[in-house]
Write a protein that holds these residues in place. Structure first.
Motif: not given
Length: 107
Positions: A46-60
Motif C-alpha cells: 500500500n505504501a508503494a501504491r501510494a508512491m506510484v499514485s503520487a509520482d506516476g508509474m514512470v520517472v526520469l
C-alpha cells in the motif's frame, strides 16, 4: 489467557485485520509470524501504491530517460509475498483439491 496484541509497526488497517484474524481463527505460534509477515507485505504494498499514485508509474533517471518507478517493483513483490503468505495461513480452512486426475483402480 488474553488475546495477543498486534505488532506496533503495523498500519491501523493492519492492526485491525490482525485483531479480527486472531479473534476468529485458532492460530498456532507459527501462524502469528505468518500473519505478521503478510500484514507487513500488505502495508509495504500500500505504501508503494501510494508512491506510484503520487509520482506516476514512470520517472526520469539522472540522464532524463524514462524508467519504471522503483515502487512499481516493490508493490509487485509485496503483492506476491502477501498472496503467498495468506495462502500459507490457509484461513479458508477448506481442503485444497488434488488437481491431478484420478488414478485407475481408485488408488
Amino acid at each position: 489467557m488474553s488475546e495477543p496484541r498486534p505488532p506496533a509497526h503495523l498500519s491501523k488497517a493492519g492492526k485491525a485485520w490482525w485483531r479480527s484474524t486472531v479473534r476468529d481463527y485458532d492460530l498456532a505460534e507459527h501462524h502469528f509470524r505468518l500473519l505478521t509477515a503478510a500484514l507487513e507485505a500488505w502495508d509495504t504494498m500500500n505504501a508503494a501504491r501510494a508512491m506510484v499514485s503520487a509520482d506516476g508509474m514512470v520517472v526520469l533517471d539522472r540522464f532524463g530517460q524514462a524508467k519504471a518507478h522503483p515502487a512499481v517493483a516493490i508493490e509487485r513483490d509485496s503483492r506476491i509475498a502477501f498472496a503467498r503468505l495468506i495462502r500459507e495461513l490457509d484461513l479458508d480452512g477448506e481442503p485444497v483439491p488434488d488437481p491431478r486426475p484420478p488414478r485407475r483402480g481408485g488408488r
